[in-house]
Design an enzyme around this catalytic site. Structure first.
Site, short mmCIF file in Angstrom:
data_model
loop_
_atom_site.label_atom_id
_atom_site.label_comp_id
_atom_site.label_asym_id
_atom_site.label_seq_id
_atom_site.Cartn_x
_atom_site.Cartn_y
_atom_site.Cartn_z
N GLU A 104 2.90 -26.41 -24.62
CA GLU A 104 2.70 -27.07 -25.91
C GLU A 104 3.21 -28.51 -25.73
OE1 GLU A 104 4.70 -25.29 -29.26
OE2 GLU A 104 3.97 -26.86 -30.60
N ARG A 151 11.96 -15.01 -18.37
CA ARG A 151 12.07 -16.47 -18.25
C ARG A 151 13.27 -16.84 -17.40
NH1 ARG A 151 12.20 -20.07 -22.39
NH2 ARG A 151 10.60 -18.89 -23.45
N LYS A 178 13.83 -26.51 -25.52
CA LYS A 178 13.37 -27.87 -25.80
C LYS A 178 14.14 -28.48 -26.96
CE LYS A 178 8.58 -27.05 -24.69
NZ LYS A 178 7.26 -26.98 -25.27
P1 ATP Z 1 9.56 -23.50 -27.05
O1 ATP Z 1 10.94 -23.20 -26.54
O2 ATP Z 1 9.44 -24.79 -27.80
O3 ATP Z 1 8.78 -22.32 -27.61
P2 ATP Z 1 8.54 -23.21 -24.46
O4 ATP Z 1 9.72 -23.63 -23.63
O5 ATP Z 1 8.11 -21.80 -24.52
O6 ATP Z 1 8.69 -23.84 -25.86
P3 ATP Z 1 5.83 -23.99 -23.89
O7 ATP Z 1 5.28 -25.35 -23.82
O8 ATP Z 1 5.30 -23.05 -24.89
O9 ATP Z 1 7.37 -24.16 -24.03
O10 ATP Z 1 5.82 -23.34 -22.46
C1 ATP Z 1 4.75 -23.39 -21.56
C2 ATP Z 1 4.83 -22.22 -20.62
O11 ATP Z 1 6.05 -22.26 -19.89
C3 ATP Z 1 4.79 -20.92 -21.37
O12 ATP Z 1 3.89 -20.05 -20.72
C4 ATP Z 1 6.20 -20.42 -21.28
O13 ATP Z 1 6.24 -19.03 -21.26
C5 ATP Z 1 6.70 -21.01 -19.97
N1 ATP Z 1 8.15 -21.18 -20.00
C6 ATP Z 1 8.87 -21.86 -20.90
N2 ATP Z 1 10.19 -21.77 -20.65
C7 ATP Z 1 10.31 -21.00 -19.54
C8 ATP Z 1 11.42 -20.53 -18.77
N3 ATP Z 1 12.68 -20.82 -19.10
N4 ATP Z 1 11.16 -19.76 -17.68
C9 ATP Z 1 9.89 -19.47 -17.35
N5 ATP Z 1 8.81 -19.87 -18.04
C10 ATP Z 1 9.00 -20.63 -19.12
#
Ligand code: ATP
Ligand code: MG
Length: 576
Positions: A46, A271, A281
């Site tokens: 996003e 994650r 974020k």
């Molecule tokens: P928010 O915390 O704002 O929901 P997010 O960190 O999930 O955001 P996105 O932009 O939705 O951010 O993430 C893009 C992709 O990265 C998604 O598929 C998400 O699952 C993955 N992602 C985000 N954080 C992690 C993490 N800590 N470890 C592994 N994958 C991650």
């Protein structure tokens, strides 16, 4: 896997497969020809913030698996929330994914590109009697949702006729209602044990300008509806996401099943969490907005840009993502693992250099006053193809203050009164005298003699010395700004806060120390992002923000001390 194949595989290969359960699923799917031999993944950020090391795990997983199995990976911006998203983030994400070394070819997509198609899908659900326009407010929807132990309450608008729903949805689209006055909801089951299935909202009204579609739309689709259909439109095979979406999978499947469209498989993994680090974020934004760090690319930030400025290489991050593996179990990865990965990489390729951080003057009394010799130094003992360089040597030098002790304890092998040590790539020197500040008693200079027969750092008579220290020529070195970083948090898990505190209460007040070091001459021409090992001190990278031509500023990437092998050993021992 059949036995024959199993026997042919090396232990290393077996381990590699075992480390990542999604890799195992893909291998199995290829064997059963589930997707006609295709592997097609996507990375769906996003654009509401900068990418961090957690995203890097997801990027390496999606792009990496596609690469490994000859498949494709799309870059798709999940841009359904017009008020939080921005072009600035889109561009930064593109740059960061590229920097990590991945390529999406011509497959960069935006969920907003599908708004027309998604609208059509929503109309289809309405026509099937599977979606309805609801007049409840957001608050009322929340209140009637029920709990884990109690069913929700059906909306009084749930049984509107298809015609009325079609007409109202059309009017929502035309902008006849204010924000959130109505929603479109899926008609599933208000008594479902899964809260996500209790008539979830699929469209909301938001009169906001979207970064790509401008003012064309005032209704925007929700994530769950958008995501599965975007995957379907792009004919994704394996839709990889993090564990918190496990409970959303029935909904993912429901939309696709109801609409009877192409149906990818959603697979959830744990994650990444890193010790001494926050990866949300929202929290990272707070660090930036409060000025605790110097922007998203501050070298202490776990963002890709921060890591890059700090001196991390794409290869080290990719290697990190590989060795931590992919599983279904949440855990916190020790930041020492990440540090180990960059050390390992830089050890192989970083040019060595002499820099003294805490200078102590050494005067070689029997060395000619005006003589300057050029000593041959090896640029990288791990890679001799990197050649040698000349380091100027003269009568007055600087060494590290802690490489000299007036009253050395046992096992201290460096310089001390009467003691002989090797100046790396130069000569053996023996300490003959110490000069102190008469007021403070602080040692201001050390006098030595050198043995001219030991040029290059070895003695023809086979005489051994125990210590080897680095140095710079006082006349030839130049001062450089050196930034020493430490962990940003003092608590191993800063997300786990004590009552009445926030993650900000665990900030390390000493995470940045700025010093002036004395560097050997060639470093003057170092360019932004060039990486070095300052011998015996650590790995350093030329800062891309504050350096000027001829005036590099160095960021310490990591120290030389690797604690990961210790951790690995204790892990192995505890597993035995
Ligand atoms: P928010 O915390 O704002 O929901 P997010 O960190 O999930 O955001 P996105 O932009 O939705 O951010 O993430 C893009 C992709 O990265 C998604 O598929 C998400 O699952 C993955 N992602 C985000 N954080 C992690 C993490 N800590 N470890 C592994 N994958 C991650
Ligand atoms: Mg998310």
């Amino acid at each position: 896997m059949n036995n024959e194949m199993n026997n042919m595989m090396s232990e290393e290969e077996k381990e590699r497969i075992a480390r990542n359960f999604i890799r195992q699923i893909i291998i199995e799917d290829l064997k059963t020809n589930k997707w006609g031999g295709r592997v097609h993944t996507r990375f769906p950020p996003e654009p509401n913030g900068y990418l961090h090391i957690g995203h890097a795990k997801s990027i390496c997983l999606n792009f990496g698996l596609a690469e490994e199995f000859g498949g494709l990976c799309n870059l798709r911006f999940d841009d359904t929330n017009p008020t939080k998203e921005d072009e600035e983030y889109v561009n930064a994400i593109i740059e960061d994914v590229r920097w990590l070394g991945f390529d999406w070819g011509d497959r960069m997509y935006f969920a907003s590109d599908y708004f027309d198609q998604l609208y059509e899908y929503a109309v289809r659900l309405i026509k099937m009697g599977k979606a309805y326009v609801c007049d409840l407010s957001q608050e009322e929807i929340r209140q009637t949702r029920g709990t884990l132990t109690e069913p929700g309450i059906e909306s009084p608008y749930r049984n509107r006729s298809v015609e009325e729903n079609l007409e109202l949805f059309e009017r929502m689209r035309k902008g006849e209602f204010p924000d959130f006055a109505k929603t479109l909801r899926a008609k599933i089951d208000m008594a479902s044990p899964n809260l996500n299935m209790r008539d979830p909202v699929i469209y909301r009204i938001k009169h906001a300008t979207h970064h790509r579609t401008g003012d064309k739309w005032c209704i925007y689709p929700m994530y769950d509806f958008t995501h599965c259909l975007s995957d379907s439109i792009e004919r994704i095979t394996h839709s990889i996401c993090t564990l918190e979406f496990e409970d959303h999978r029935p909904l993912y499947d429901w939309f696709l099943d109801q609409l009877g469209v192409y149906h990818p498989q959603q697979i959830e993994f744990a994650r990444l969490n890193l010790s001494y680090t926050v990866l949300s974020k929202r929290k990272l934004l707070e660090l930036v907005q409060r000025g605790i760090v110097d922007g998203w690319d501050d070298p202490r930030m776990p963002t890709i840009r921060g890591l890059r400025r700090r001196g991390y290489t794409p290869e080290s991050i990719r290697n990190f993502a590989e060795i931590i593996g992919v599983s279904k179990k949440e855990s916190i990865v020790d930041i020492a693992v990440l540090e180990h990965c960059i050390r390992d990489d830089l050890n192989k390729r970083a040019q060595r250099a002499f820099v003294v951080l805490n200078p102590l003057k050494v005067i070689i009394d029997n060395y000619p006053d005006d003589l300057v010799e050029e000593m041959d130094a090896i640029n990288n003992p791990e890679d001799l193809s990197m050649g040698t360089r000349k380091v100027p040597f003269s009568k007055e030098l600087y060494i590290e203050r802690d490489d000299f002790m007036e009253n050395p304890p046992k096992k201290y092998y460096r310089l001390a009164p009467g003691r002989e040590v090797r100046l790396r790539y130069a000569y053996y020197i023996t300490c003959t005298d110490v000069v102190k500040d008469p007021q403070t008693g602080e040692i201001v200079e050390v006098h030595c003699t050198y043995d001219p027969a030991t040029r290059g750092g070895s003695s023809p008579d086979g005489r051994k010395v125990l210590g080897t220290i680095h140095w710079v020529s006082a006349r030839h070195c130049f001062p450089v700004e050196v930034r020493l970083y430490d962990r940003l948090f003092i608590k191993e898990n800063p997300n786990d806060v004590e009552e009445g505190k926030t993650f900000l209460d665990y900030i390390n007040p000493n995470s940045l120390e700025i010093k002036t070091g004395y560097a050997e001459p060639f470093l003057k021409d170092a360019k932004p992002e060039e990486r070095f090992q300052f011998e015996r001190i650590g790995y350093f990278c030329v800062d891309s923000k504050y350096s000027k031509p001829g005036k590099p500023v160095f960021n310490r990437t990591v120290t030389l001390k690797d604690t990961w092998s210790k951790i690995l050993k204790s892990l192995q021992e505890s597993n035995e």
